[in-house]
Design an enzyme around this catalytic site. Structure first.
Site, PDB file in Angstrom:
ATOM      1  N   ASP A 193       0.839  -1.194   0.000  1.00 45.48           N
ATOM      2  CA  ASP A 193       0.000   0.000   0.000  1.00 45.48           C
ATOM      3  C   ASP A 193       0.878   1.249   0.000  1.00 45.48           C
ATOM      4  OD1 ASP A 193      -2.990   1.108   0.949  1.00 45.48           O
ATOM      5  OD2 ASP A 193      -1.316   2.298   1.725  1.00 45.48           O
TER       6      ASP A 193
ATOM      7  N   TYR B 156       2.962  10.135  -0.613  1.00 41.30           N
ATOM      8  CA  TYR B 156       4.065   9.576   0.159  1.00 41.30           C
ATOM      9  C   TYR B 156       5.416   9.836  -0.513  1.00 41.30           C
ATOM     10  CZ  TYR B 156       0.428   6.711   2.481  1.00 41.30           C
ATOM     11  OH  TYR B 156      -0.678   6.256   3.147  1.00 41.30           O
TER      12      TYR B 156
ATOM     13  N   LYS C 294      -2.997   5.780  -4.005  1.00 44.64           N
ATOM     14  CA  LYS C 294      -4.074   6.697  -3.638  1.00 44.64           C
ATOM     15  C   LYS C 294      -3.929   8.044  -4.338  1.00 44.64           C
ATOM     16  CE  LYS C 294      -3.666   4.733   0.987  1.00 44.64           C
ATOM     17  NZ  LYS C 294      -2.220   4.507   0.962  1.00 44.64           N
TER      18      LYS C 294
ATOM     19  N   HIS D 295      -7.757   9.489  -1.551  1.00 45.43           N
ATOM     20  CA  HIS D 295      -7.035   9.486  -0.279  1.00 45.43           C
ATOM     21  C   HIS D 295      -7.823  10.166   0.848  1.00 45.43           C
ATOM     22  CE1 HIS D 295      -2.616   9.279   1.238  1.00 45.43           C
ATOM     23  NE2 HIS D 295      -3.458   9.009   2.209  1.00 45.43           N
TER      24      HIS D 295
ATOM     25  N   LEU E 288      -1.528   0.238  14.576  1.00 40.12           N
ATOM     26  CA  LEU E 288      -0.877   0.150  15.886  1.00 40.12           C
ATOM     27  C   LEU E 288      -0.852   1.499  16.588  1.00 40.12           C
ATOM     28  CD1 LEU E 288       2.130  -2.090  14.787  1.00 40.12           C
ATOM     29  CD2 LEU E 288       0.000  -2.813  15.887  1.00 40.12           C
TER      30      LEU E 288
ATOM     31  N   ILE F  20      -2.680  -2.980   7.310  1.00 38.22           N
ATOM     32  CA  ILE F  20      -1.440  -2.722   6.563  1.00 38.22           C
ATOM     33  C   ILE F  20      -0.375  -2.119   7.491  1.00 38.22           C
ATOM     34  CG2 ILE F  20      -2.309  -2.565   4.204  1.00 38.22           C
ATOM     35  CD1 ILE F  20      -2.651   0.486   4.674  1.00 38.22           C
TER      36      ILE F  20
ATOM     37  N   SER G 205       6.701  -0.905   8.799  1.00 36.85           N
ATOM     38  CA  SER G 205       7.950  -0.906   9.551  1.00 36.85           C
ATOM     39  C   SER G 205       9.089  -0.845   8.548  1.00 36.85           C
ATOM     40  CB  SER G 205       8.081  -2.162  10.422  1.00 36.85           C
ATOM     41  OG  SER G 205       9.326  -2.145  11.123  1.00 36.85           O
ATOM     42  N   VAL G 206      10.227  -0.332   8.989  1.00 40.61           N
ATOM     43  CA  VAL G 206      11.435  -0.403   8.161  1.00 40.61           C
ATOM     44  C   VAL G 206      12.469  -1.333   8.793  1.00 40.61           C
ATOM     45  CG1 VAL G 206      11.110   1.888   7.144  1.00 40.61           C
ATOM     46  CG2 VAL G 206      12.423   1.662   9.272  1.00 40.61           C
TER      47      VAL G 206
ATOM     48  N   ARG H 202      10.896  -6.678  12.526  1.00 39.08           N
ATOM     49  CA  ARG H 202       9.483  -6.347  12.782  1.00 39.08           C
ATOM     50  C   ARG H 202       8.621  -6.597  11.557  1.00 39.08           C
ATOM     51  NH1 ARG H 202      10.388  -0.681  16.112  1.00 39.08           N
ATOM     52  NH2 ARG H 202      11.208  -1.628  18.028  1.00 39.08           N
TER      53      ARG H 202
ATOM     54  N   ASN I 206       5.486  -8.986  12.044  1.00 40.27           N
ATOM     55  CA  ASN I 206       4.113  -8.536  11.799  1.00 40.27           C
ATOM     56  C   ASN I 206       3.359  -9.452  10.840  1.00 40.27           C
ATOM     57  OD1 ASN I 206       4.468  -6.359  13.499  1.00 40.27           O
ATOM     58  ND2 ASN I 206       4.817  -4.882  11.853  1.00 40.27           N
TER      59      ASN I 206
END
Length: 275
Positions: free
Chosen positions: A46, A51, A76, A109, A191, A229, A232-233, A237, A241
């Site tokens: 996504d 972005y 979006k 969006h 989260l 969705i 994380s980078v 993680r 996830n």
């Protein structure tokens, strides 16, 4: 590799229930993060024009070697491009940035009600859908009154409404409207940008299941039927996830997490945000 369940959208398209988001990730970091996610087993990615990382997403997709029909890619339309012709042009720009021939899902969006242009944008999305340029169309951050205006057009009902949703902001009215109209609910910021990961309720359940607090919250979403969705980078993680399918929360545990509601919105309110 983990088999991710799918949600059947109201037009029959199958969408993975668990995907990978890249909000607030730089273009360069996005390439690495998406590559890690794809290697871990994610197939739904996504992104969004605003972005600034569609190109980085596209590079990772191209380098993955994964067949296009095994991927589910969402982008979006930003507020500045609301309107019929502007939407059509913005879609082409997103496709070019991603290096793709089509999107699986394209979302408006934000409704930006002060501009009064989202209905024109929706007509453009319907044209792209009819022309076979998109597999499914939906919205993000829409309230029931915004959705009602789209439905009153008498054409395509959005397949998805992607909204901020987590234990501290459960969006009961929006979820009820979505369900009543066959619209899947997708959670962004699932989260709460980490705000609940130290909550004693969440950490206690995590300890009982020998999983992370993030896994508990994501499992709470999945068991309530939502598309989610997480972002994380961090490679560990990203993989963690995805590891959500070998434990279940009890009815009591789900209810306990439900009790964390406190109108804890982290983003703008859709009725007030116009870009």
């Amino acid at each position: 590799m983990t088999t991710i369940p799918t949600v059947t959208l109201n037009n029959g398209v199958q969408m993975p229930q668990l995907g990978f988001g890249v909000f607030q990730v730089s273009d360069d970091d996005t390439s690495a993060a998406v590559s890690t996610a794809l290697a871990a087993g994610y197939r739904s990615i996504d992104t969004a024009a605003i972005y600034g990382n569609e190109a980085g997403t596209g590079r990772a997709l191209a380098e993955s070697g994964i067949a296009r029909n095994e991927l589910f890619i969402t982008s979006k339309l930003w507020i500045d491009d609301l309107g019929y012709d502007a939407t059509l042009a913005a879609y082409e720009t997103s496709l070019n940035n991603l290096g793709l021939d089509y999107l699986d899902l394209y979302l408006i969006h934000w409704p930006a009600p002060g501009t009064n242009l989202y209905l024109e944008a929706w007509r453009a999305l319907e044209k792209l859908l009819l022309d076979g340029r998109i597999r499914a169309i939906g919205v993000s951050n829409f309230q029931p009154d915004h959705l009602e205006k789209i439905i009153e057009l008498g054409g395509t009902v959005p397949v998805v409404n992607q909204v901020e949703l987590h234990p501290a902001l459960q969006q009961h009215d929006v979820r009820a409207f979505n369900t009543a109209n066959g619209i899947a609910t997708e959670a962004w910021s699932p989260l709460a940008q980490g705000a609940l990961l130290d909550d004693p309720t969440v950490t206690g359940i995590a300890t009982d299941h020998e999983v992370s607090p993030a896994q508990v919250i994501l499992r709470w979403h999945l068991q309530q039927g939502r598309i989610v969705i997480p972002k994380s980078v961090t490679p560990e993680r990203i993989r963690q996830n995805l590891d959500l399918f070998d434990f279940n929360l009890s009815a009591d545990e789900l209810a306990t997490i439900d009790s964390l509601e406190k109108d804890g919105r982290t983003g703008p309110h859709p009725a007030e945000f116009n870009g």
